[in-house]
Design an enzyme around this catalytic site. Sequence first.
Site, PDB file in Angstrom:
ATOM      1  N   ASN A 141     -14.649   8.754  13.240  1.00 24.65           N
ATOM      2  CA  ASN A 141     -14.834   8.701  11.894  1.00 24.65           C
ATOM      3  C   ASN A 141     -16.282   8.623  11.470  1.00 24.65           C
ATOM      4  O   ASN A 141     -16.614   9.181  10.442  1.00 24.65           O
ATOM      5  CB  ASN A 141     -14.092   7.449  11.236  1.00 24.65           C
ATOM      6  N   LYS A 197     -11.491   5.451  17.518  1.00 29.35           N
ATOM      7  CA  LYS A 197     -11.311   5.887  16.123  1.00 29.35           C
ATOM      8  C   LYS A 197     -12.479   5.792  15.150  1.00 29.35           C
ATOM      9  O   LYS A 197     -12.909   6.593  14.427  1.00 29.35           O
ATOM     10  CB  LYS A 197      -9.826   5.293  15.515  1.00 29.35           C
ATOM     11  N   GLU A 232     -14.407   4.286   2.014  1.00 36.94           N
ATOM     12  CA  GLU A 232     -14.370   3.024   2.926  1.00 36.94           C
ATOM     13  C   GLU A 232     -15.439   3.230   3.899  1.00 36.94           C
ATOM     14  O   GLU A 232     -15.389   2.647   5.015  1.00 36.94           O
ATOM     15  CB  GLU A 232     -13.114   3.378   3.797  1.00 36.94           C
ATOM     16  N   ASN A 240     -16.492  11.828   8.985  1.00 38.24           N
ATOM     17  CA  ASN A 240     -16.468  11.438   7.785  1.00 38.24           C
ATOM     18  C   ASN A 240     -17.737  11.569   6.884  1.00 38.24           C
ATOM     19  O   ASN A 240     -17.824  12.042   5.717  1.00 38.24           O
ATOM     20  CB  ASN A 240     -15.709  10.193   7.589  1.00 38.24           C
ATOM     21  N   GLY A 291       0.780  -1.209   0.028  1.00 40.55           N
ATOM     22  CA  GLY A 291      -0.081   0.123   0.097  1.00 40.55           C
ATOM     23  C   GLY A 291       0.893   1.184   0.038  1.00 40.55           C
ATOM     24  O   GLY A 291       1.233   1.689   1.068  1.00 40.55           O
ATOM     25  N   ALA A 292       1.035   1.647  -1.296  1.00 38.38           N
ATOM     26  CA  ALA A 292       2.040   2.972  -1.264  1.00 38.38           C
ATOM     27  C   ALA A 292       1.293   4.193  -1.507  1.00 38.38           C
ATOM     28  O   ALA A 292       1.834   5.062  -2.315  1.00 38.38           O
ATOM     29  CB  ALA A 292       2.939   2.785  -2.570  1.00 38.38           C
ATOM     30  N   GLY A 293       0.216   4.327  -0.614  1.00 42.18           N
ATOM     31  CA  GLY A 293      -0.475   5.761  -0.642  1.00 42.18           C
ATOM     32  C   GLY A 293       0.296   6.711   0.296  1.00 42.18           C
ATOM     33  O   GLY A 293       1.591   6.312   0.632  1.00 42.18           O
TER      34      GLY A 293
END
Length: 300
Positions: free
Chosen positions: A187, A183, A266, A191, A9-11
């Site tokens: 959220n 959390k 999500e 969100n 996961g290279a976000g």
Amino acid sequence: MKSHWYILGAGAMGCQWATALLEGGHSVTLILHSEARLARLSQLGGIVLEADGQTTLWPVEGLLAENCPVIEHLLVTTKAYDAVSAVSNIQHCLTADAQVILLQNGMGSQQAVRTRLVTQPVMAGTTTNGAWLRQPFHVVQAGRGNTEIGLLNPGQHPTQALPNTPMLSVQWHDAIEVSLWRKLAINCAINPLTAVNHCQNGQLVEQPELSKQLQQVCTEITQVLDSKDLDLFPEGLFRAAASVAQQTGQNYSSMLQDIQKGRRSEIDFITGYLLNEAEKLKLSLPLNQSLFSAVKNLER
């Protein structure tokens, strides 16, 4: 002890953690999903980090999942809906006691990964670090925060110390699901409202009508927390959520950013998880259900 970490996961979060691990003397390899991404990383020569008024290039290698070697340390920073499939693709590379840390929004994906990995000590984390991508592999650090990590496997024990570096503030939590619920509740409160109203976090407390909706959403969420004997917010969830919204007033939530960019959100692992728990408890959360449906419609 310095270790070699593989990151799925290279976000924004994956890139931020990669640079933090490198700064701490660890070595890092990004596991990428396409040749194009691999070529882009190679072209840049690593990850570009903007932090504290400076821009730094951190050399880091990448490889495709099918070329993964043996993995002893794995950090998973994918979107929640990609976590299970991403881990499944490299599961055969994990040693029996590989250290696996999951950093996803919401809940549900962590537990799903845990059921797949029987022998490995699987840890989940929650973080208040802020970061966003200016472009692929170019990450902007938006704020330093704290990260709590703990074991999901009953009876398991971590085989190695947690990665703690100057860029990261990592603490161990013996009951990590409590942190995940804390959390999740925040959220769920912030969100979806920002996504549906296309507003910054701060507008939830600045605009009376939105503040009223925030309070109503929090009242419903608190029903679930109370039924599960989760006393997470001494000041009450509404005050806690309002405080977070105010502190991050200029920010756009990740859910709103996903919607604006035409990406899947999500919501299934945030409000969706909450609604599933409410159904088990035979509780009705009409406003949260309405927000869930509205966000799903925005994804189409």
